[in-house]
Design a protein around this motif. Structure first.
Motif, PDB file in Angstrom:
ATOM      1  N   ILE A 118      -7.762   1.838 -11.170  1.00  0.00           N
ATOM      2  CA  ILE A 118      -7.536   2.551  -9.902  1.00  0.00           C
ATOM      3  C   ILE A 118      -7.767   4.046 -10.097  1.00  0.00           C
ATOM      4  O   ILE A 118      -7.128   4.684 -10.942  1.00  0.00           O
ATOM      5  N   LYS A 138     -15.167   1.119  -3.932  1.00  0.00           N
ATOM      6  CA  LYS A 138     -14.639   1.061  -2.577  1.00  0.00           C
ATOM      7  C   LYS A 138     -13.458   2.023  -2.426  1.00  0.00           C
ATOM      8  O   LYS A 138     -12.639   2.165  -3.339  1.00  0.00           O
ATOM      9  N   VAL A 140      -9.976   2.732  -0.927  1.00  0.00           N
ATOM     10  CA  VAL A 140      -8.823   2.019  -0.385  1.00  0.00           C
ATOM     11  C   VAL A 140      -8.190   2.812   0.748  1.00  0.00           C
ATOM     12  O   VAL A 140      -7.925   2.300   1.834  1.00  0.00           O
ATOM     13  N   ASP A 141      -7.938   4.094   0.483  1.00  0.00           N
ATOM     14  CA  ASP A 141      -7.392   5.002   1.490  1.00  0.00           C
ATOM     15  C   ASP A 141      -7.594   6.437   0.996  1.00  0.00           C
ATOM     16  O   ASP A 141      -8.265   6.668   0.003  1.00  0.00           O
ATOM     17  N   ALA A 250      -9.668   4.975  -4.981  1.00  0.00           N
ATOM     18  CA  ALA A 250     -10.755   4.009  -5.031  1.00  0.00           C
ATOM     19  C   ALA A 250     -10.588   2.967  -6.134  1.00  0.00           C
ATOM     20  O   ALA A 250      -9.935   3.213  -7.154  1.00  0.00           O
ATOM     21  N   VAL A 251     -11.186   1.807  -5.895  1.00  0.00           N
ATOM     22  CA  VAL A 251     -11.240   0.710  -6.865  1.00  0.00           C
ATOM     23  C   VAL A 251     -12.638   0.114  -6.779  1.00  0.00           C
ATOM     24  O   VAL A 251     -13.447   0.519  -5.945  1.00  0.00           O
ATOM     25  N   TYR A 256     -10.860  -5.189  -5.507  1.00  0.00           N
ATOM     26  CA  TYR A 256     -10.241  -5.263  -4.185  1.00  0.00           C
ATOM     27  C   TYR A 256     -10.197  -6.704  -3.675  1.00  0.00           C
ATOM     28  O   TYR A 256      -9.189  -7.146  -3.113  1.00  0.00           O
ATOM     29  N   ILE A 263      -3.446  -4.311  -4.215  1.00  0.00           N
ATOM     30  CA  ILE A 263      -3.764  -3.335  -3.171  1.00  0.00           C
ATOM     31  C   ILE A 263      -2.590  -3.161  -2.228  1.00  0.00           C
ATOM     32  O   ILE A 263      -2.230  -2.036  -1.836  1.00  0.00           O
ATOM     33  N   GLU A 264      -1.959  -4.267  -1.864  1.00  0.00           N
ATOM     34  CA  GLU A 264      -0.810  -4.205  -0.961  1.00  0.00           C
ATOM     35  C   GLU A 264       0.316  -3.384  -1.573  1.00  0.00           C
ATOM     36  O   GLU A 264       0.909  -2.522  -0.913  1.00  0.00           O
ATOM     37  N   VAL A 267      -0.523   0.450  -1.726  1.00  0.00           N
ATOM     38  CA  VAL A 267      -0.296   1.159  -0.462  1.00  0.00           C
ATOM     39  C   VAL A 267       1.202   1.365  -0.241  1.00  0.00           C
ATOM     40  O   VAL A 267       1.637   2.443   0.196  1.00  0.00           O
ATOM     41  N   VAL A 344     -12.777   0.154   2.686  1.00  0.00           N
ATOM     42  CA  VAL A 344     -12.330  -1.219   2.810  1.00  0.00           C
ATOM     43  C   VAL A 344     -11.643  -1.468   4.141  1.00  0.00           C
ATOM     44  O   VAL A 344     -11.529  -2.607   4.585  1.00  0.00           O
ATOM     45  N   THR A 345     -11.175  -0.402   4.787  1.00  0.00           N
ATOM     46  CA  THR A 345     -10.498  -0.539   6.070  1.00  0.00           C
ATOM     47  C   THR A 345     -11.530  -0.621   7.191  1.00  0.00           C
ATOM     48  O   THR A 345     -12.590  -0.028   7.129  1.00  0.00           O
TER      49      THR A 345
END
Length: 347
Positions: A118, A138, A140-141, A250-251, A256, A263-264, A267, A344-345
């Motif tokens: 990560i 990717k 993630v946020d 990012a990952v 992912y 990932i959950e 966050v 990813v979102t």
């Protein structure tokens, strides 16, 4: 008669259990003598444990995060100080380790090789460059946005224009927002990186080079830039109006897809960090000041320039696109990736 049968049945069951304990009865055989009520209770407990296990289940036993404190990476400092990742992932039986990698190019390379899982704070230019080179990456946020925190400093007060930097030795980390800042600043005069003597180095090394005289210009940010200002060095330019300075989490796309449970929890951990920062402001300032060897007043002064919200907004997407367009025009990448596909979102 019914009472007699019940008594005899209970006695037989008790004898069977005693025989199992003393005579090596298998667990399966012993289980056959369990009452219906006990079986129902055990089933209910097993189902509850199974649900918890599924929630926390992971094939991983270790996660490696990048750890970078500059320019003013408050979430990273707070996370490590409070052991938030260790707590969250420790509950899943996963240990947490840190890799202190300041170069964006080295960060994305470590991600691609699997040495790091990560990237907790990576510049948009690094993500785009990695994707343009065919790497699986990717977003993630988001981590932060702070264009004004990225700066070009010098001792020479005659260096006031892009043209004045021609042939000068300039140091800073490649593949980062600072790299993009330098390129963007030079581009305002139709110049490129090739017009200067650019040396790839970390922010602390760039500051040391400026102080020691081996560099004409240092590409620095955050606390280091604040110290340069306090020391009376000359600011050539900062990122305002030149870059968006988007920093993300990012990952790899493969990670992912294969580890949604990670990932959950990631966050959730980020939200815990944000809550701590919001609800413990004074303590946050003190922790960061100690970590960066700054006065609390200095941290307070810089903190307002940062947006640490993790939600990916349309503006963030536009910022990534702007960076990708510029990198393509500047020749930093040959093929521009589909920027929207990096997130990813859903849009």
């Amino acid at each position: 008669m019914k009472r007699l049968i019940a008594v005899l049945t209970a006695g037989a069951m008790g004898a069977a259990v005693l025989t199992g304990c003393g005579g090596g009865q298998t667990a399966e055989t012993a289980g056959e003598s369990t009452s219906a009520a006990e079986t129902a209770a055990e089933t209910e407990t097993t189902e509850a444990d199974s649900e918890t296990g599924e929630e926390n289940a992971s094939s991983l036993d270790k996660l490696v995060f990048t750890y970078v404190t500059s320019p003013l990476n408050v979430p990273s400092i707070i996370e490590r100080d409070q052991g938030i990742f260790a707590d969250v992932f420790g509950d899943m039986g996963i240990s947490v380790e840190y890799a202190e990698i300041t170069s964006g190019a080295d960060q994305t390379q470590a991600l691609a090789s699997g040495d790091v899982q990560i990237l907790y704070a990576v510049g948009s230019s690094s993500v785009i460059l990695s994707a343009a080179n065919g790497a699986d990456i990717k977003v993630v946020d988001m981590y932060s946005r702070s264009p004004g925190a990225f700066c070009l400093y010098t001792k020479d007060e005659t260096l006031t224009t892009p043209e004045s930097l021609a042939g000068k030795t300039i140091g800073g980390p490649v593949g980062t927002n600072l790299h993009e800042l330098l390129a963007a600043y030079l581009a305002t005069a139709g110049m490129t990186i090739d017009d200067v003597n650019y040396v790839n180095m970390s922010i602390p090394d760039a500051m040391a080079g400026l102080e020691g005289g081996s560099l004409d210009v240092a590409m620095i940010a955050g606390a280091t830039a604040y110290q340069a200002e306090q020391s009376g060095y000359h600011l050539i330019a900062d990122g305002e109006g030149l870059i968006d300075a988007d920093i993300a989490v990012a990952v790899t796309g493969e990670f992912y897809e294969e580890h949604p449970e990670i990932i959950e929890k990631l966050v959730e951990a980020q939200e815990t960090i944000a809550d701590f920062m919001e609800n413990n402001h004074d303590e946050t300032m003190e922790i960061v000041a100690n970590a960066l060897d700054l006065d609390v007043a200095a941290v307070e002064d810089m903190y307002g320039d940062y947006d640490f919200s993790i939600e990916v907004t349309d503006k963030d997407r536009e910022g990534f696109q702007k960076t990708a367009d510029f990198m393509l025009e500047a020749g930093m990448i040959e093929n521009e990736p589909d920027v929207n596909s990096l997130f990813v979102t859903a849009e």
